[in-house]
Design an enzyme around this catalytic site. Structure first.
Site, mmCIF file in Angstrom:
data_model
loop_
_atom_site.group_PDB
_atom_site.id
_atom_site.type_symbol
_atom_site.label_atom_id
_atom_site.label_comp_id
_atom_site.label_asym_id
_atom_site.label_seq_id
_atom_site.Cartn_x
_atom_site.Cartn_y
_atom_site.Cartn_z
ATOM 1 N N ARG A 162 0.891 -0.686 -0.182
ATOM 2 C CA ARG A 162 -0.097 -0.086 0.114
ATOM 3 C C ARG A 162 0.696 1.099 -0.114
ATOM 4 N NH1 ARG A 162 -3.325 -4.095 -0.769
ATOM 5 N NH2 ARG A 162 -5.296 -3.328 -0.069
ATOM 6 N N SER A 237 -10.879 -0.658 2.454
ATOM 7 C CA SER A 237 -10.230 -0.542 4.121
ATOM 8 C C SER A 237 -9.863 0.735 4.323
ATOM 9 C CB SER A 237 -8.944 -1.363 3.278
ATOM 10 O OG SER A 237 -9.303 -2.621 3.335
ATOM 11 N N GLU A 333 -5.501 4.184 5.620
ATOM 12 C CA GLU A 333 -4.742 4.238 4.348
ATOM 13 C C GLU A 333 -5.582 4.947 3.544
ATOM 14 O OE1 GLU A 333 -6.302 1.904 0.651
ATOM 15 O OE2 GLU A 333 -6.561 0.356 2.757
HETATM 16 N N1 EPU Z 1 -10.911 -10.744 10.102
HETATM 17 C C1 EPU Z 1 -11.559 -10.363 11.137
HETATM 18 N N2 EPU Z 1 -12.616 -9.071 10.862
HETATM 19 C C2 EPU Z 1 -13.202 -8.377 10.607
HETATM 20 C C3 EPU Z 1 -12.250 -8.960 8.642
HETATM 21 C C4 EPU Z 1 -10.546 -9.285 8.820
HETATM 22 O O1 EPU Z 1 -10.720 -11.469 11.901
HETATM 23 O O2 EPU Z 1 -13.764 -8.116 9.850
HETATM 24 C C5 EPU Z 1 -9.596 -10.889 9.606
HETATM 25 C C6 EPU Z 1 -10.277 -12.169 8.570
HETATM 26 O O3 EPU Z 1 -10.640 -13.655 9.454
HETATM 27 C C7 EPU Z 1 -8.570 -12.711 8.102
HETATM 28 C C8 EPU Z 1 -7.875 -11.874 8.374
HETATM 29 O O4 EPU Z 1 -8.554 -10.532 8.876
HETATM 30 O O5 EPU Z 1 -8.445 -14.202 8.962
HETATM 31 C C9 EPU Z 1 -7.848 -10.975 7.095
HETATM 32 O O6 EPU Z 1 -9.410 -10.599 6.667
HETATM 33 P P1 EPU Z 1 -9.846 -10.370 4.680
HETATM 34 O O7 EPU Z 1 -8.702 -11.342 3.570
HETATM 35 O O8 EPU Z 1 -10.709 -10.313 4.561
HETATM 36 O O9 EPU Z 1 -8.417 -9.966 4.582
HETATM 37 P P2 EPU Z 1 -8.308 -8.317 4.767
HETATM 38 O O10 EPU Z 1 -7.051 -8.170 5.678
HETATM 39 O O11 EPU Z 1 -8.432 -7.355 6.440
HETATM 40 C C10 EPU Z 1 -6.739 -7.192 2.617
HETATM 41 C C11 EPU Z 1 -6.588 -5.254 2.426
HETATM 42 C C12 EPU Z 1 -8.411 -5.484 1.284
HETATM 43 C C13 EPU Z 1 -8.310 -6.683 0.333
HETATM 44 C C14 EPU Z 1 -8.587 -8.260 1.240
HETATM 45 C C15 EPU Z 1 -8.067 -9.301 0.535
HETATM 46 C C16 EPU Z 1 -5.783 -3.550 3.339
HETATM 47 C C17 EPU Z 1 -5.825 -2.681 3.972
HETATM 48 N N3 EPU Z 1 -6.547 -4.485 2.418
HETATM 49 O O12 EPU Z 1 -7.997 -7.194 3.473
HETATM 50 O O13 EPU Z 1 -8.655 -3.978 0.248
HETATM 51 O O14 EPU Z 1 -9.697 -7.105 -0.818
HETATM 52 O O15 EPU Z 1 -7.322 -8.227 1.853
HETATM 53 O O16 EPU Z 1 -6.711 -9.785 -0.335
HETATM 54 O O17 EPU Z 1 -4.527 -4.498 3.303
HETATM 55 C C18 EPU Z 1 -8.858 -2.059 -0.087
HETATM 56 O O18 EPU Z 1 -7.569 -1.783 0.180
HETATM 57 O O19 EPU Z 1 -9.436 -1.531 0.045
HETATM 58 C C19 EPU Z 1 -9.190 -3.564 0.376
HETATM 59 C C20 EPU Z 1 -10.463 -4.441 0.491
#
Ligand code: EPU
Length: 337
Positions: A162, A237, A333
């Protein structure tokens, strides 16, 4: 060029925040951009891309320049490699769909990300195991001091999670005018290891997925977790996933052994901010007409009529609470304006 005065920016930011621009102009060529920057009529300027990564907290006392440079083309194609270029004002997802219609591979995991092509390198957009830098060839950017167009390569963009040079030393000094991508023309490499994609493809009963299938799976996952900005104001995000040192992580893990985490290097570990925010009790919390999304705690939402400051204050409360409970700082972000 048509300069408008005192216009609402509500349609131009995905949070749907109703603030005003002192002046507003939509620009569709580099020449027009140069004219604006050589004129002394508008000393204060503010660049607006897709408006998908910003929280507007006040009226903009400047000429807001809406980048509307449109066009996409195939630059060259060899056996298994194709170079495609898009001008900055193209909508990201429409561009991804165009590459898939042409059967060019590489962008399928990045389907349905809001925003425009021109802003995609700034924060090195990423999702479902792929980052923009993996398919990025180069971009052209107007140097706002010399008014020359310069080319940035993958190396000179200094991409990171990012992050890029456009959020660091080059911040405010350039306008990205076009982006070139290196895609596959035939032998596509699929990235389906990201847990949810495999299970989504299984649910779709696809056994030998194409790039188009992967895109459909990603779209289905995103639609199930992330709010559509056309229906509920949001900026994806709101926070970055924090990267902490190994020693900080060991301390954290002792108290919260079940927290998900990803090893970044032998010195650093990434912890999902969504998990921290959920376990700080904020997931789905609604305050009047804004709050934290029910299905993904990383996303703050405007249900209609919230101000940028409402959302900013909520984000600060979340940061303070997460820091107090977990001793981890989470950073926004989105750009706070
Ligand atoms: N999680 C929770 N609670 C939540 C959300 C997530 O416990 O409310 C846990 C999930 O269970 C999982 C972990 O956090 O174990 C990761 O969650 P997820 O795979 O949904 O991805 P993320 O790390 O929350 C990132 C990106 C997203 C992207 C997803 C999928 C960032 C800041 N965000 O989210 O990007 O779509 O991975 O690859 O890196 C964006 O930048 O706008 C965005 C949506």
């Amino acid at each position: 060029m048509h300069i408008q005065h005192n216009i609402s920016l509500k349609p131009y930011n995905t949070f749907g925040i109703d603030v005003k621009a002192k002046q507003f102009v939509s620009v569709s060529s580099i020449e027009e951009l140069k004219d604006i920057y050589t004129s002394s009529a508008y000393p204060k300027k503010f660049i607006l891309g897709g408006g998908s990564n910003m929280l507007l907290t006040k009226d903009i006392d400047a000429l807001v320049i809406h980048l509307n440079l449109k066009g996409k083309q195939i630059i060259s194609q060899s056996d298994n490699e194709v170079l495609v270029q898009s001008l900055a004002g193209e909508n990201w997802h429409e561009f991804v769909l165009w590459t898939l219609e042409n059967d060019f591979g590489g962008l399928e995991n990045l389907s349905l990300i809001p925003g425009n092509v021109g802003t995609s390198p700034i924060q090195n957009i990423g999702a479902y195991g792929v980052e923009l830098k993996d398919v990025f060839h180069s971009c052209n950017a107007l140097n706002l001091e010399t008014l020359e167009v310069e080319t940035f390569t993958k190396d000179t963009c200094e991409f990171d999670y990012r992050n890029s040079i456009f959020k660091q030393q080059a911040k405010g000094k350039y306008i990205i005018t076009s982006v070139m991508f290196n895609l596959s023309a035939k032998e596509h490499i699929l990235h389906t290891n990201y847990g949810a994609i495999t299970s989504e493809l299984q649910a779709m009963m696809v056994t030998e997925p194409t790039i188009q299938d992967v895109s459909k799976a990603v779209i289905a996952i995103r639609e199930s977790k992330l709010p559509d900005p056309k229906e509920i104001g949001n900026s994806g995000s709101f926070f970055k996933n924090p990267i902490i040192s190994k020693s900080e992580f060991l301390k954290f893990k002792k108290n919260f052994p079940d927290a998900p985490h990803y090893i970044v290097s032998d010195k650093e570990v990434k912890v999902p901010a969504g998990w921290l925010i959920e376990h700080a009790g904020f997931k789905g919390k609604t305050f009047d007409n804004y709050g934290v999304h029910k299905k993904q705690a990383l996303v703050l939402v405007n249900y209609g009529g919230a101000s940028g400051n409402d959302i900013l204050e909520l984000s600060q409360l979340i940061q303070e609470t997460v820091a107090r409970i977990f001793d981890i700082n989470i950073e926004a972000e989105v750009n706070i304006i």
